[in-house]
Design a protein around this motif. Structure first.
Motif: not given
Length: 582
Positions: A155-164
């Protein structure tokens, strides 16, 4: 704790009814674990709390104000820039998991409409608030997660969000009840029914699982493998009723209590009967107020505990160091108890110098201090003369005598210091706001326990004392800290006012203002209860409280803040309680 996915479903429906179409008015980040989004709704401004506290993660409207830092954190300023003025379009729940998405329509710097989603993951100590742009790219998060913390999901800026990662459990809103029951009974492991339900159903808490088991078995003990056909049919009906309660949002926000206890132990959205006559429940107006009421006291204490952590560490070290110093000094003092024996040996040597040969390692002489002149053996240092041996005994005696005098004073001062440090610990344990904490921090600086910051800072404004009124109309004032205790007792109070303090227990100075009247027995008891409540003995019973007229209270020269002496006092034994409480 029963803030499960099913209760969260009810909370989200409440939020949708009130907040959809509202706009972001302001954003606050009072601490590292919480975000507050102020929404301008059709019924006025509402404060949306997004909490990631390990023991109380949640999402709901809150009516309680939280102190904000003087300078907003960087994340807060970023979100004010990106999310400010945004319109809330939708609130989504990821199945019945505790993952909620708030979809906003915002305006960027070029005036274009863009989407921003605020994702709240409620997962115990791994809870997080993540800000995601319209393309699913993380803008930032309340808690960043890098490779050193997890190699599975960053969970870092500028990467794709993925659900748990989804759990292998069934959503009862999307699955037929008989299929849910089939999953429960077909588990490869035999286990109690409530645990089998917990393993099979998504978004359900242990207390709800136990309640479903209670409804089915009514006192019987069965595992998921020993259910009869009729049990399975009845369980299917129970699961269907639960799904209907969740689907149509017909749950009731309930606070659960042990019989006779004023503090709730759990919350739920369905009636709980598993505790029989040992438990009781109380309905709240809505789920936001339920969560607010259940968590506010715990969260307030947690917030202040985090903010006061540096002072608490300093204080703990000081208390341990002072206590150890006292123990060492007492041992040294005990070693001086036989100093008279040194003087006697010196006198006996001095009187028998003519009989002692130089180089002797010991001598036996008559002890003329003894009634029977019993002989006594005295060990000598053969490297020095008999006269020098006698002088050495005198020097050791004088050294022990001086040590006894010095150590007695040092121990007395250290014990006074320890009492003062314990009073500071009591004050620190009862602070409820940033302003109160700043007052305590100032006292630490004035006593030299911590350094003053190099940058020039104004002294924090002095808060007024706490104020109460007895049932028969007497005003009661309570000091918030040691400095205010001095101000209240030595300057504010009148000579005819009555002073209260817990007996030999750290606590606040409490004053019953008499305005020249004769204090009543009721005011004495209630004043003592208030003093006991604002002390280290708050959670005890039958607490001794001393009281006397203010004119009999004085402060010794050089005494620490809050330290006074008093005479002509009486003692009452009371249970800590504030006026107007049961």
């Amino acid at each position: 704790m029963a803030l499960d996915g099913m209760m969260l479903h009810h909370v989200i429906n409440e939020l949708k009814t009130e907040a959809l179409g509202s706009r972001v008015y302001q954003i606050y980040q009072p601490n590292r674990d919480e975000i507050i989004i102020v929404l301008r709704t059709h019924s006025g401004n509402r404060r949306l709390l997004l909490s990631t506290r390990a023991n109380s993660p949640r999402v709901h409207f809150t009516e309680y104000s939280v102190e904000n830092p003087a300078t907003p954190p960087m994340l807060c300023m970023l979100m004010r820039k990106r999310l400010g003025g945004g319109k809330l379009l939708d609130i989504r729940q990821y199945g019945l998991d505790r993952v909620i998405s708030f979809d906003f329509e915002c305006t960027n710097e070029l005036g274009d409409k863009v989407g921003i989603t605020v994702v709240v993951e409620i997962m115990g100590k791994y809870s997080n608030v993540i800000f995601v742009d319209g393309d699913g790219i993380i803008i930032d998060a309340l808690k960043r997660v890098d490779l050193s913390m997890s190699s599975q999901r960053l969970v870092l800026p500028n990467i794709k969000y993925e659900y748990p990662p989804a759990q292998d459990k069934l959503n009862i809103l999307l699955t037929e009840p008989q299929n849910v029951v089939e999953r429960i009974v077909s588990s490869t492991d035999e286990k109690p029914l409530n645990k089998a339900i917990l393993s099979a159903v998504q978004g359900i808490s242990p207390i709800v699982c136990r309640e479903l088991e209670h409804k089915l078995l009514t006192g019987r003990t069965e595992s998921n493998k020993t259910l009869s056909q009729s049990d399975k049919e009845r369980l299917t009906e129970i699961i269907a009723d639960l799904a209907d309660t969740v689907l149509v949002s017909s749950g009731t926000p309930l606070m659960l209590y042990h019989k006779g206890d004023s503090k709730p132990f759990d919350i739920c959205f369905i009636p709980i009967e598993q505790y029989g006559t040992l438990g009781e429940s109380k309905a709240c107006e809505n789920f936001s107020k339920l969560l607010d009421s259940y968590y506010i006291e715990r969260d307030s204490a947690d917030r202040m505990r985090v903010k006061a952590a540096d002072l608490s560490r300093v204080l703990t070290n000081l208390i341990h160091r002072t206590a150890n110093k006292i123990n060492v000094q007492r041992q040294e003092l005990a070693s001086t108890a036989d100093r008279e024996k040194l003087r006697i040996q010196g006198d006996l040597l001095q009187a028998n110098l003519y009989r002692i040969e130089r180089g002797a390692s010991s001598v036996t002489v008559e002890n003329f201090y003894d009634e029977n002149n019993a002989p006594i053996e005295i060990k000598l240092n053969p490297a020095i003369s008999p006269a020098q041996n006698a002088q050495k005994f005198y020097k050791d005696y004088n050294r022990a005598k001086t040590a006894q005098q010095v150590l007695t004073v040092q121990i007395e001062r250290a014990e006074e210091e320890l009492i003062y440090l314990e009073s500071l610990r009591d004050v620190l344990s009862r602070v409820t706001s940033e302003k109160e904490l700043n007052q305590v921090r100032l006292e630490f600086m004035e006593q030299g326990y911590i350094k003053r910051p190099r940058s020039a800072q104004k002294k924090p404004a002095q808060l007024p004392p706490l104020e109460y009124t007895t049932s028969d109309g007497f005003k009661v004032l309570v000091g918030r800290n040691n400095r205010q205790n001095d101000q209240l007792t030595l300057k504010t109070a009148n000579n005819r006012d009555v002073w209260f303090h817990t007996k030999d227990i750290p606590g606040s100075h409490t004053i019953v203002v008499t305005d020249g009247r004769e204090i009543s027995d009721t005011a004495i008891i209630e004043g003592a209860r208030i003093a006991a409540y604002h002390s280290k003995a708050k959670d005890s019973t039958n607490v001794p409280v001393d009281y006397t007229l203010i004119k009999h209270v004085s402060k010794p020269n050089g005494a620490k803040p809050g330290m006074v002496i008093f005479v002509n006092n009486r003692t009452v034994y009371v249970d800590p309680k504030l006026p107007g409480t049961d």
